[in-house]
Motif scaffolding. Structure first.
Motif, PDB file in Angstrom:
ATOM      1  N   LEU A  73     -11.070 -11.634  -3.166  1.00 54.97           N
ATOM      2  CA  LEU A  73     -11.892 -11.262  -4.312  1.00 54.97           C
ATOM      3  C   LEU A  73     -12.058 -12.663  -5.357  1.00 54.97           C
ATOM      4  O   LEU A  73     -13.031 -12.815  -5.667  1.00 54.97           O
ATOM      5  CB  LEU A  73     -11.598 -10.060  -4.959  1.00 54.97           C
ATOM      6  CG  LEU A  73     -11.727  -8.786  -4.467  1.00 54.97           C
ATOM      7  CD1 LEU A  73     -10.955  -7.622  -4.994  1.00 54.97           C
ATOM      8  CD2 LEU A  73     -13.060  -8.539  -4.280  1.00 54.97           C
ATOM      9  N   ASP A 121      -7.144 -10.477  -1.137  1.00 51.85           N
ATOM     10  CA  ASP A 121      -8.109  -9.635  -0.603  1.00 51.85           C
ATOM     11  C   ASP A 121      -9.397 -10.577  -0.625  1.00 51.85           C
ATOM     12  O   ASP A 121     -10.297 -10.019  -0.056  1.00 51.85           O
ATOM     13  CB  ASP A 121      -8.374  -8.504  -1.604  1.00 51.85           C
ATOM     14  CG  ASP A 121      -9.354  -7.465  -1.079  1.00 51.85           C
ATOM     15  OD1 ASP A 121      -8.910  -7.342   0.153  1.00 51.85           O
ATOM     16  OD2 ASP A 121     -10.099  -6.714  -1.682  1.00 51.85           O
ATOM     17  N   ARG A 130      -9.217   5.951   1.166  1.00 54.35           N
ATOM     18  CA  ARG A 130     -10.457   4.987   1.232  1.00 54.35           C
ATOM     19  C   ARG A 130      -9.919   3.794   1.981  1.00 54.35           C
ATOM     20  O   ARG A 130     -10.833   3.275   2.748  1.00 54.35           O
ATOM     21  CB  ARG A 130     -11.099   4.586  -0.109  1.00 54.35           C
ATOM     22  CG  ARG A 130     -11.956   3.735  -0.104  1.00 54.35           C
ATOM     23  CD  ARG A 130     -12.935   3.795  -1.258  1.00 54.35           C
ATOM     24  NE  ARG A 130     -12.218   3.074  -2.411  1.00 54.35           N
ATOM     25  CZ  ARG A 130     -12.378   3.216  -3.785  1.00 54.35           C
ATOM     26  NH1 ARG A 130     -13.479   4.059  -4.172  1.00 54.35           N
ATOM     27  NH2 ARG A 130     -11.743   2.545  -4.693  1.00 54.35           N
ATOM     28  N   ILE A 166     -13.768 -11.698   1.341  1.00 53.85           N
ATOM     29  CA  ILE A 166     -13.424 -10.404   1.995  1.00 53.85           C
ATOM     30  C   ILE A 166     -13.266 -10.389   3.496  1.00 53.85           C
ATOM     31  O   ILE A 166     -14.156 -10.926   4.109  1.00 53.85           O
ATOM     32  CB  ILE A 166     -14.548  -9.272   1.632  1.00 53.85           C
ATOM     33  CG1 ILE A 166     -14.696  -9.211   0.124  1.00 53.85           C
ATOM     34  CG2 ILE A 166     -14.419  -7.882   2.032  1.00 53.85           C
ATOM     35  CD1 ILE A 166     -13.685  -8.945  -0.645  1.00 53.85           C
ATOM     36  N   GLY A 219      -9.478   3.347  -8.560  1.00 53.36           N
ATOM     37  CA  GLY A 219     -10.801   2.935  -8.492  1.00 53.36           C
ATOM     38  C   GLY A 219     -11.833   3.750  -7.900  1.00 53.36           C
ATOM     39  O   GLY A 219     -12.935   3.228  -7.415  1.00 53.36           O
ATOM     40  N   LEU A 220     -11.889   5.158  -8.152  1.00 53.62           N
ATOM     41  CA  LEU A 220     -12.715   5.771  -7.596  1.00 53.62           C
ATOM     42  C   LEU A 220     -14.140   5.908  -8.287  1.00 53.62           C
ATOM     43  O   LEU A 220     -14.121   5.624  -9.495  1.00 53.62           O
ATOM     44  CB  LEU A 220     -12.296   7.462  -7.307  1.00 53.62           C
ATOM     45  CG  LEU A 220     -10.932   7.713  -6.742  1.00 53.62           C
ATOM     46  CD1 LEU A 220     -10.530   9.115  -6.715  1.00 53.62           C
ATOM     47  CD2 LEU A 220     -11.135   7.086  -5.370  1.00 53.62           C
ATOM     48  N   PHE A 237      -5.659  -9.389  -5.649  1.00 48.44           N
ATOM     49  CA  PHE A 237      -7.053 -10.052  -5.605  1.00 48.44           C
ATOM     50  C   PHE A 237      -7.325 -10.978  -4.695  1.00 48.44           C
ATOM     51  O   PHE A 237      -8.030 -11.181  -3.957  1.00 48.44           O
ATOM     52  CB  PHE A 237      -7.720  -9.947  -6.946  1.00 48.44           C
ATOM     53  CG  PHE A 237      -7.582  -8.752  -7.766  1.00 48.44           C
ATOM     54  CD1 PHE A 237      -7.822  -7.325  -7.043  1.00 48.44           C
ATOM     55  CD2 PHE A 237      -8.013  -8.731  -9.043  1.00 48.44           C
ATOM     56  CE1 PHE A 237      -7.879  -6.136  -7.812  1.00 48.44           C
ATOM     57  CE2 PHE A 237      -8.140  -7.426  -9.720  1.00 48.44           C
ATOM     58  CZ  PHE A 237      -7.963  -6.344  -9.245  1.00 48.44           C
ATOM     59  N   LEU A 274      -6.674   0.005  -5.162  1.00 51.66           N
ATOM     60  CA  LEU A 274      -6.936  -0.300  -6.628  1.00 51.66           C
ATOM     61  C   LEU A 274      -5.743   0.418  -7.437  1.00 51.66           C
ATOM     62  O   LEU A 274      -5.378   1.651  -7.243  1.00 51.66           O
ATOM     63  CB  LEU A 274      -8.062  -0.234  -7.164  1.00 51.66           C
ATOM     64  CG  LEU A 274      -9.273  -1.373  -6.576  1.00 51.66           C
ATOM     65  CD1 LEU A 274     -10.495  -0.769  -7.259  1.00 51.66           C
ATOM     66  CD2 LEU A 274      -8.853  -2.609  -7.197  1.00 51.66           C
ATOM     67  N   LEU A 290      -7.623  -3.007   0.245  1.00 47.18           N
ATOM     68  CA  LEU A 290      -6.989  -3.079  -1.031  1.00 47.18           C
ATOM     69  C   LEU A 290      -6.897  -1.434  -1.781  1.00 47.18           C
ATOM     70  O   LEU A 290      -8.129  -1.084  -1.900  1.00 47.18           O
ATOM     71  CB  LEU A 290      -7.703  -4.045  -1.850  1.00 47.18           C
ATOM     72  CG  LEU A 290      -7.419  -4.096  -3.584  1.00 47.18           C
ATOM     73  CD1 LEU A 290      -5.839  -4.385  -3.592  1.00 47.18           C
ATOM     74  CD2 LEU A 290      -8.174  -4.963  -4.083  1.00 47.18           C
ATOM     75  N   LEU A 315     -16.555   5.148   1.335  1.00 49.12           N
ATOM     76  CA  LEU A 315     -17.310   4.141   0.871  1.00 49.12           C
ATOM     77  C   LEU A 315     -17.144   2.926   1.676  1.00 49.12           C
ATOM     78  O   LEU A 315     -18.091   2.209   1.786  1.00 49.12           O
ATOM     79  CB  LEU A 315     -16.690   3.834  -0.663  1.00 49.12           C
ATOM     80  CG  LEU A 315     -17.466   2.671  -1.625  1.00 49.12           C
ATOM     81  CD1 LEU A 315     -18.832   3.200  -1.957  1.00 49.12           C
ATOM     82  CD2 LEU A 315     -16.663   2.378  -2.667  1.00 49.12           C
ATOM     83  N   GLY A 316     -15.918   2.602   1.874  1.00 48.95           N
ATOM     84  CA  GLY A 316     -15.843   1.286   3.016  1.00 48.95           C
ATOM     85  C   GLY A 316     -16.587   1.013   3.896  1.00 48.95           C
ATOM     86  O   GLY A 316     -17.044   0.232   4.421  1.00 48.95           O
TER      87      GLY A 316
END
Ligand code: ADP
Ligand code: MG
Lengths: 244, 257
Positions: free
Chosen positions: A54, A52, A140, A72, A84-85, A49, A80, A78, A97-98
């Motif tokens: 975060l 990344d 992703r 970010i 983490g869908l 994290f 997860l 990253l 998504l990204g």
């Protein structure tokens, strides 16, 4: 290239402060893939994290390509833990998504196909097996063509056949795309199989207790070799020692 | 299809109970206390225009209230539930006001707004608003961290966080709350029409109609049936919307490999 310098990280404040990372320093070369193992709860996810962007380091520095990490970065992705869908998005929408969030025009069609998810684009995560979900999570991240890929136990809790399949897939992607990678795992064999170096964390608060050179990682036939079993045994002893 | 069959069965069962009740009451009191289903439907058919107008007015009032309550309560509830700091300050406020039955404030609303349409809608809005607010707030607090991390890691701003995670993640609970609040909402419509509609005619709403025909039990009963249908209409409408917008929750089966 990733440089981590005297990184310490604590959650909370005052009496409820939980120290997770204690003065960690290491670096990852451009295009290198390193594994990170350590007992659960020692702060492996926390480190990713921080890499990344975060969460902010409590003290110390993280630099990527010489630049201090403040938040970010678009060239860092990253994967997860547990993928983490988002259950309300289809496979395609999850994989893209990204791209959508960053306002990019690309799609994930090619990446999904590479990961064997062709034909499943309009399914929802609830309809997928665990192994497929993980691959969507990988898609992703890869769809963003990151230069740095952070992976949080992407193969944990899978049956051995599926795990091996995804391990080979990861290795192939790394060779083809040449990203710089940090792979967190609690599977020692996986760490030795994939990481050109294996970093070992102690129990929380984590210190970097060992760095094992493992240049043969990713080569054909390595899995069955004597050297492989030797290193796995060495790391296993090392980790057991620390638990005590 | 099975959905409709089940409703059909429930309908028949209800008619049976209703008929039985009016028959027993007839025997006990030796006069017609509760009109039978047959009497009710007959008089309902004769006065169908009046009933339809009243139904339409009540339905419109309820729909309007539902929309207003949602468009204020939902965003507010989501933001308050999701931003931890806000929640700490805001939740005592909600928990102090939530238990107050809006009916208790009826007199003040009446004094403030008169007996026009506004106040009728307002009473229903107030009741529904708190249902929506509390449900949205609760749901927003339950969002798994991993959903948030996955969009934050992609670089999402606050608006994208709401659009991709907070809103869709809470939608199912919000629909549940909406369905549950149909009963309360209709009760409130009934009360508002009765208490605040004294000068209006029976066509102005089902609640008004039932009150107006207090000495025509068969017509009043037709109004009650209208209220039941009103509830059913909204309930099924919300259910269909839920099935469409949250179709990911109504899937079964797992893929291979
Ligand atoms: N948001 C948080 N707030 C407080 N403590 C946390 C938080 N996230 C993780 N921790 C704690 O920090 C420690 C390290 O967690 P984590 O990095 O997830 O470990 P690992 O990935 O190695 O299993 C754990 O003891 C965990 O309980
Ligand atoms: Mg972890």
């Amino acid at each position: 290239m990733i440089e981590v310098e005297s990184l310490s990280l604590a959650y909370g404040r005052g009496r409820r402060e939980i120290m997770t990372l204690d003065d960690i320093s290491f670096s990852v070369e451009e295009g290198e893939l390193v594994s990170l193992v350590g007992p659960s709860g020692c702060g492996k996810s926390t480190l990713l994290f921080a890499l990344d962007g975060l969460i902010k380091p409590t003290t110390g520095h993280i630099r990527i390509d010489g630049e201090e990490v403040h938040g970010i970065r678009r060239d860092v992705a990253l994967i997860l833990q547990d993928a983490g869908l988002l259950p309300w998005k289809t496979v395609r929408d999850n994989a893209e998504l990204g791209l959508r969030i960053q306002g990019l025009k690309d799609d994930a069609t090619q990446t999904l196909a590479t990961l064997g998810l062709e034909g499943f684009e309009s399914r929802y995560p609830g309809e997928l097996s665990e192994g497929m979900k993980r691959r969507v999570g990988i898609a992703r991240a890869l769809a963003l063509h990151p230069r740095v890929l952070l992976m949080d136990e992407p193969m944990a809790n899978l049956d051995s056949l599926t795990r091996e399949k995804i391990q080979n897939l990861m290795l192939k992607q790394w060779k083809e795309r040449g990203f710089t990678g940090v792979l967190v795992t609690h599977d020692i064999e996986e760490a030795v199989l994939l990481g050109q170096r294996v970093l070992v964390f102690s129990p929380r608060p984590a210190v970097l207790s060992e760095v094992l050179a493992n240049p043969e990682a990713g080569m054909a036939e390595y899995r069955g070799s004597e050297k492989f079993s030797e290193r796995v045994r060495y790391l296993r002893d090392k980790l057991q020692e620390e638990e005590e | 299809m099975r959905y409709i069959a089940r409703y059909g069965l429930a309908f028949v069962l209800l008619l049976g109970v209703w008929w039985l009740a009016s028959w027993i009451l007839f025997l006990v009191h030796e006069r017609q206390v509760l009109p039978t289903p047959w009497m009710t439907f007959q008089v309902g058919a004769q006065n169908i225009r009046l009933l339809a107008t009243a139904f339409g007015n009540s339905a419109w009032r309820f729909l309007l209230s539902l929309c207003i309550a949602f468009s204020i309560g939902l965003p507010l509830g989501l933001v308050v539930g999701f931003q931890r700091k806000l929640y700490e300050y805001f939740s005592p406020l909600v928990h102090l006001t939530y238990p107050i039955p809006p009916v208790a404030l009826l007199m003040f609303l009446y004094l403030a707004f008169g007996i026009g349409e506004t106040v009728k809608v307002l009473v229903v809005v107030v009741a529904l608003f708190f249902q929506v607010l509390v449900a949205a707030q609760g749901a927003a607090r339950q969002i798994p961290q991993s959903y948030i991390t996955s969009v934050r890691s992609a670089g999402a701003n606050t608006w994208q966080l709401y659009r991709h995670v907070v809103f869709p993640a809470t939608l199912p609970s919000v629909f549940t709350a909406a369905r549950v609040s149909v009963g309360l909402g209709i009760t409130m419509v009934y009360i508002a029409e009765n208490e605040l509609g004294l000068v209006a005619g029976p066509e102005s709403g089902l609640g008004r109609l039932i009150d107006h025909f207090a000495f025509r039990p068969d017509l009043a009963m037709a109004g009650v049936v209208g209220l039941a249908l009103l509830g059913l209409t909204f309930y099924s409408g919300l259910d269909l919307l839920d099935r469409w917008l949250c179709r990911w929750r109504h899937l079964e089966g797992h893929g291979e490999g």
